[in-house]
Design an enzyme around this catalytic site. Structure first.
Site, PDB file in Angstrom:
ATOM      1  N   CYS A  16       0.806  -1.220   0.000  1.00  0.00           N
ATOM      2  CA  CYS A  16       0.000   0.000   0.000  1.00  0.00           C
ATOM      3  C   CYS A  16       0.839   1.270   0.000  1.00  0.00           C
ATOM      4  CB  CYS A  16      -0.948  -0.011   1.200  1.00  0.00           C
ATOM      5  SG  CYS A  16      -2.296  -1.200   1.034  1.00  0.00           S
ATOM      6  N   ASP A  53     -14.046   3.369   2.785  1.00  0.00           N
ATOM      7  CA  ASP A  53     -13.304   2.177   2.395  1.00  0.00           C
ATOM      8  C   ASP A  53     -13.955   1.400   1.261  1.00  0.00           C
ATOM      9  OD1 ASP A  53     -11.111   2.153   4.435  1.00  0.00           O
ATOM     10  OD2 ASP A  53     -12.840   2.195   5.776  1.00  0.00           O
ATOM     11  N   ASP A  70      -8.965  -3.646  -4.502  1.00  0.00           N
ATOM     12  CA  ASP A  70      -7.659  -3.251  -3.980  1.00  0.00           C
ATOM     13  C   ASP A  70      -6.592  -4.170  -4.563  1.00  0.00           C
ATOM     14  OD1 ASP A  70      -5.562  -2.203  -2.294  1.00  0.00           O
ATOM     15  OD2 ASP A  70      -7.132  -1.626  -0.884  1.00  0.00           O
ATOM     16  N   ASP A  93     -11.552  -3.999   3.406  1.00  0.00           N
ATOM     17  CA  ASP A  93     -12.436  -2.871   3.119  1.00  0.00           C
ATOM     18  C   ASP A  93     -13.893  -3.207   3.415  1.00  0.00           C
ATOM     19  OD1 ASP A  93     -10.402  -1.186   2.329  1.00  0.00           O
ATOM     20  OD2 ASP A  93     -10.588  -1.652   0.207  1.00  0.00           O
ATOM     21  N   GLY A 141     -11.623 -13.738 -12.560  1.00  0.00           N
ATOM     22  CA  GLY A 141     -10.969 -12.453 -12.428  1.00  0.00           C
ATOM     23  C   GLY A 141     -10.457 -11.950 -13.763  1.00  0.00           C
ATOM     24  N   HIS A 142      -9.411 -11.140 -13.712  1.00  0.00           N
ATOM     25  CA  HIS A 142      -8.855 -10.546 -14.931  1.00  0.00           C
ATOM     26  C   HIS A 142      -7.341 -10.455 -14.784  1.00  0.00           C
ATOM     27  CE1 HIS A 142      -8.839  -8.256 -18.614  1.00  0.00           C
ATOM     28  NE2 HIS A 142      -8.134  -7.298 -18.028  1.00  0.00           N
ATOM     29  N   ASP A 226     -10.162   1.306   7.921  1.00  0.00           N
ATOM     30  CA  ASP A 226      -8.981   0.486   8.134  1.00  0.00           C
ATOM     31  C   ASP A 226      -7.735   1.317   7.859  1.00  0.00           C
ATOM     32  OD1 ASP A 226      -9.214   0.505   5.346  1.00  0.00           O
ATOM     33  OD2 ASP A 226      -8.844  -1.626   5.115  1.00  0.00           O
TER      34      ASP A 226
END
Length: 334
Positions: A16, A53, A70, A93, A141-142, A226
């Site tokens: 992050c 979030d 995220d 989140d 997903g991707h 968070d």
């Protein structure tokens, strides 16, 4: 499996700490907030206005849908652990809003000409393991071919609108609780520079915020966030600003991981942490708190804990919310 590559060496930043600085990000999204927002089914309860979030939409049946995404660059060298950390961070989140994750989809960027796809498989395996622990489906997903590896998840959850925790609901006179120790950022910076492995940091980053969120909701909390890339001070500034209050932090009450102060002493501070502190300083009354302590309080966390306006049994109280100051400062640090 043997990993000849150090994943953190393929990233310009780690975890992050690679987020776009908060001030720059707010300027970019400012034009997206207002009366011209796209309309959709249900009622938008939480959107872009206060940088919360996750987004929350209340549907006609009374249940609310919680949506977030995220992803980030490698924060550790071990592919499996990176996947676990990124998944726990994305799920956080939903927990921070008082919700429960239902389904996630993977988001993967991979330099296929530089790193073996077997390592990508380990990243995805780690993400799946944490999702299973959370009781959350993972459905596809991707992926893209990218010069820099990145991984995370888009997560959809559910929440009872009557028990949401949001960052604009803080009330003066309420204590502040922190559910994980700080210091993840400086330890990760040391890991990236030296290759030293800090098991205590990995354990903290892979710990789900589910139990903390459930305890906070049970205790009656309605305000939380968070603590991730903007550091404790950055996220607390956003919460106090959105709630129209001032937040006081007792620096002596804030817990830290073993080795965090030594990592700071030895200079392992990310650029993201320094940008966090620069951003909040105009809004902070720091009293006599020293520069090193402020850097730790602004340390860019990855998959950090919850910061709850309210007392949560089993977790340390690190400060309180106060009435708004006449000078407009949102933070008091003592």
């Amino acid at each position: 499996m043997t990993q000849p590559q150090r994943l953190t060496q393929y990233a310009h930043g780690g975890g992050c700490a690679c987020k776009i600085p908060p001030g720059e990000l707010e300027a970019v999204v400012s034009n997206l907030v207002g009366d011209a927002a796209p309309q959709g089914p249900g009622e938008l309860l939480v959107g872009l206005d206060d940088g919360d979030d996750a987004a929350v939409v209340k549907l006609s049946g009374g249940m609310a849908v919680v949506a977030t995404a995220d992803f980030f660059t490698p924060v550790v060298d071990d592919a499996y652990d990176w996947g676990r950390i990124a998944a726990a961070n994305a799920l956080s989140d939903v927990y921070a809003m008082g919700g429960s994750p239902v389904v996630a989809v993977n988001l993967l960027a991979w330099p296929r000409d530089l790193l073996p796809m077997e390592l990508a498989g380990e990243v995805l395996r780690g993400g799946l393991e944490i999702a299973r622990e959370a009781g959350c489906h993972v459905a596809g997903g991707h992926s893209v071919d990218d010069p820099e590896p990145k991984y995370g998840m888009a997560v959809t959850g559910v929440a009872d609108p009557a028990y949401l925790m949001r960052n604009d609901a803080g009330v003066a006179g309420t204590p502040l609780t922190l559910t994980k120790p700080l210091g993840i950022g400086v330890l990760n910076s040391r890991h990236k520079s030296t290759g030293e492995v800090f098991a205590q940091a990995v354990a903290t980053m892979t710990q789900l915020n589910r139990a903390a969120a459930e305890a906070a909701v049970k205790a009656g909390a309605v305000c939380a966030t968070d603590v991730t890339g903007f550091g404790l001070l950055g996220h607390l500034h956003k919460l106090a600003r959105a709630s129209g209050v001032t937040a006081r932090v007792d620096a002596r009450a804030v817990p830290y991981l073993d080795g965090a102060r030594e990592a700071l002493r030895d200079g392992y501070v990310s650029g993201g942490t320094r940008r966090n502190l620069d951003w909040v300083m105009p809004h902070a009354d720091t009293g006599s708190v020293g520069a090193d302590e402020l850097l730790l309080l602004a340390d860019a966390q990855t998959s950090g804990g919850l910061l709850v306006a309210g007392e949560v049994p089993g977790y340390p109280v690190i400060g309180e919310l106060l009435p708004a100051r006449p000078d407009g400062k949102t933070l008091e640090i003592r």
